[in-house]
Design a protein around this motif. Structure first.
Motif, mmCIF file in Angstrom:
data_model
loop_
_atom_site.group_PDB
_atom_site.id
_atom_site.type_symbol
_atom_site.label_atom_id
_atom_site.label_comp_id
_atom_site.label_asym_id
_atom_site.label_seq_id
_atom_site.Cartn_x
_atom_site.Cartn_y
_atom_site.Cartn_z
ATOM 1 N N SER A 156 0.832 -1.199 0.000
ATOM 2 C CA SER A 156 0.000 0.000 0.000
ATOM 3 C C SER A 156 0.868 1.252 0.000
ATOM 4 O O SER A 156 0.602 2.211 -0.732
ATOM 5 C CB SER A 156 -0.918 -0.020 1.223
ATOM 6 O OG SER A 156 -1.668 1.150 1.307
ATOM 7 N N LEU A 158 3.954 1.496 -1.108
ATOM 8 C CA LEU A 158 4.603 1.595 -2.420
ATOM 9 C C LEU A 158 3.640 2.143 -3.464
ATOM 10 O O LEU A 158 4.023 2.971 -4.303
ATOM 11 C CB LEU A 158 5.129 0.224 -2.857
ATOM 12 C CG LEU A 158 6.341 -0.305 -2.094
ATOM 13 C CD1 LEU A 158 6.638 -1.743 -2.518
ATOM 14 C CD2 LEU A 158 7.550 0.577 -2.335
ATOM 15 N N LEU A 159 2.400 1.685 -3.417
ATOM 16 C CA LEU A 159 1.409 2.175 -4.384
ATOM 17 C C LEU A 159 1.127 3.662 -4.181
ATOM 18 O O LEU A 159 0.989 4.407 -5.159
ATOM 19 C CB LEU A 159 0.115 1.365 -4.274
ATOM 20 C CG LEU A 159 0.179 -0.071 -4.788
ATOM 21 C CD1 LEU A 159 -1.113 -0.815 -4.496
ATOM 22 C CD2 LEU A 159 0.486 -0.088 -6.281
ATOM 23 N N ARG A 160 1.059 4.081 -2.910
ATOM 24 C CA ARG A 160 0.837 5.512 -2.635
ATOM 25 C C ARG A 160 2.001 6.336 -3.180
ATOM 26 O O ARG A 160 1.798 7.380 -3.797
ATOM 27 C CB ARG A 160 0.687 5.750 -1.136
ATOM 28 C CG ARG A 160 -0.701 5.474 -0.604
ATOM 29 C CD ARG A 160 -0.886 6.042 0.803
ATOM 30 N NE ARG A 160 0.081 5.539 1.764
ATOM 31 C CZ ARG A 160 -0.074 4.424 2.487
ATOM 32 N NH1 ARG A 160 -1.154 3.700 2.347
ATOM 33 N NH2 ARG A 160 0.861 4.042 3.337
ATOM 34 N N ARG A 161 3.221 5.868 -2.948
ATOM 35 C CA ARG A 161 4.390 6.592 -3.445
ATOM 36 C C ARG A 161 4.418 6.603 -4.972
ATOM 37 O O ARG A 161 4.758 7.608 -5.579
ATOM 38 C CB ARG A 161 5.673 5.976 -2.890
ATOM 39 C CG ARG A 161 5.942 6.450 -1.494
ATOM 40 C CD ARG A 161 7.292 5.986 -0.995
ATOM 41 N NE ARG A 161 7.028 5.290 0.261
ATOM 42 C CZ ARG A 161 7.454 4.096 0.596
ATOM 43 N NH1 ARG A 161 8.209 3.419 -0.210
ATOM 44 N NH2 ARG A 161 7.129 3.573 1.745
ATOM 45 N N ALA A 162 4.087 5.464 -5.554
ATOM 46 C CA ALA A 162 4.072 5.387 -7.021
ATOM 47 C C ALA A 162 2.987 6.299 -7.577
ATOM 48 O O ALA A 162 3.203 6.998 -8.586
ATOM 49 C CB ALA A 162 3.834 3.950 -7.472
ATOM 50 N N ASN A 163 1.848 6.332 -6.927
ATOM 51 C CA ASN A 163 0.742 7.188 -7.361
ATOM 52 C C ASN A 163 1.133 8.652 -7.202
ATOM 53 O O ASN A 163 0.874 9.463 -8.075
ATOM 54 C CB ASN A 163 -0.517 6.864 -6.552
ATOM 55 C CG ASN A 163 -1.752 7.512 -7.137
ATOM 56 O OD1 ASN A 163 -1.772 7.885 -8.302
ATOM 57 N ND2 ASN A 163 -2.770 7.655 -6.316
ATOM 58 N N GLY A 165 4.120 9.788 -7.208
ATOM 59 C CA GLY A 165 5.143 10.034 -8.219
ATOM 60 C C GLY A 165 4.541 10.272 -9.586
ATOM 61 O O GLY A 165 4.978 11.141 -10.333
ATOM 62 N N SER A 166 3.506 9.515 -9.924
ATOM 63 C CA SER A 166 2.883 9.698 -11.237
ATOM 64 C C SER A 166 2.122 11.014 -11.289
ATOM 65 O O SER A 166 2.085 11.672 -12.328
ATOM 66 C CB SER A 166 1.970 8.529 -11.578
ATOM 67 O OG SER A 166 0.850 8.497 -10.713
ATOM 68 N N LYS A 167 1.521 11.445 -10.161
ATOM 69 C CA LYS A 167 0.831 12.739 -10.131
ATOM 70 C C LYS A 167 1.836 13.871 -10.289
ATOM 71 O O LYS A 167 1.575 14.848 -10.986
ATOM 72 C CB LYS A 167 0.051 12.897 -8.825
ATOM 73 C CG LYS A 167 -1.207 12.076 -8.774
ATOM 74 C CD LYS A 167 -1.963 12.321 -7.483
ATOM 75 C CE LYS A 167 -3.197 11.438 -7.433
ATOM 76 N NZ LYS A 167 -3.902 11.591 -6.161
ATOM 77 N N ASN A 168 2.993 13.729 -9.636
ATOM 78 C CA ASN A 168 4.045 14.743 -9.782
ATOM 79 C C ASN A 168 4.555 14.792 -11.211
ATOM 80 O O ASN A 168 4.847 15.862 -11.746
ATOM 81 C CB ASN A 168 5.205 14.475 -8.819
ATOM 82 C CG ASN A 168 4.825 14.788 -7.390
ATOM 83 O OD1 ASN A 168 3.892 15.535 -7.140
ATOM 84 N ND2 ASN A 168 5.565 14.203 -6.445
#
Length: 182
Positions: A156, A158-163, A165-168
């Motif tokens: 969870s 990792l997914l938040r960080r990846a999400n 990161g994709s928003k940034n």
């Protein structure tokens, strides 16, 4: 003299041997420490095993007290469930009591007919082992649930960080796009 009185008379010797066999599942260095360190705070595992084995033996001779037996088994098996022991090693100490009793009664059993009482004791030990197995599986189940929860938390995160990161990355792309239009 009946069998339980004879076993009560041999209590100290039987408990000592049972403790030694129980600790034999551990590596040599750990065995030495668990056997020799008397400070309850420095050696809580050794102390717990010693106390719980005495309770188990006493309850076996009384022939009752499944709550006390369950509590004492839980104290030992909870420790062994988190250690790197096979299930047979974690619970096998219970069955070792049969052999110890058999050896202690070898000459006395020949002189008296304790066969019916020995059978009752062995059935009680088997029931103790079954109770121990239930406790062991409950402990292991709890460990697996904790591990799954930890992995889910990591995924969870990792997914938040990846999400994030994709928003940034989207914001940066929008910024570059808007900056290029000016």
């Amino acid at each position: 003299m009946n069998l339980k009185n004879l076993l009560a008379a041999k209590r100290t010797r039987i408990i000592k041997r049972w403790r030694e066999l129980t600790l034999a599942a551990y590596p040599d260095d750990a065995q030495r420490f668990l056997k020799n360190e008397k400070n309850r705070f420095a050696n809580p595992v050794g102390r717990t095993i010693s106390e719980a084995i005495a309770v188990l033996y006493d309850e076996l001779l009384k022939g009752e007290g499944s709550e006390s037996v369950s509590s004492a088994l839980d104290r030992i098996i909870r420790i062994r469930a988190v250690q790197d022991l096979k299930p047979s090693q974690a619970i096998g100490f219970i069955f070792q009591l049969k052999g110890i009793i058999g050896e202690e009664l070898d000459t006395a059993a020949q002189e008296s007919d304790f066969s019916e009482e020995i059978q009752e004791i062995e059935i009680a030990i088997d029931n103790m082992a079954l109770m121990g197995f239930d406790i062991y599986t409950q402990c292991r189940q709890k460990i697996y649930e904790i591990r799954v929860s930890e992995v889910q938390g990591q995924v969870s995160g990792l997914l938040r960080r990846a999400n994030a990161g994709s928003k940034n990355a989207e914001k940066a792309a929008d910024f570059e796009k808007n900056d290029g239009e000016r």
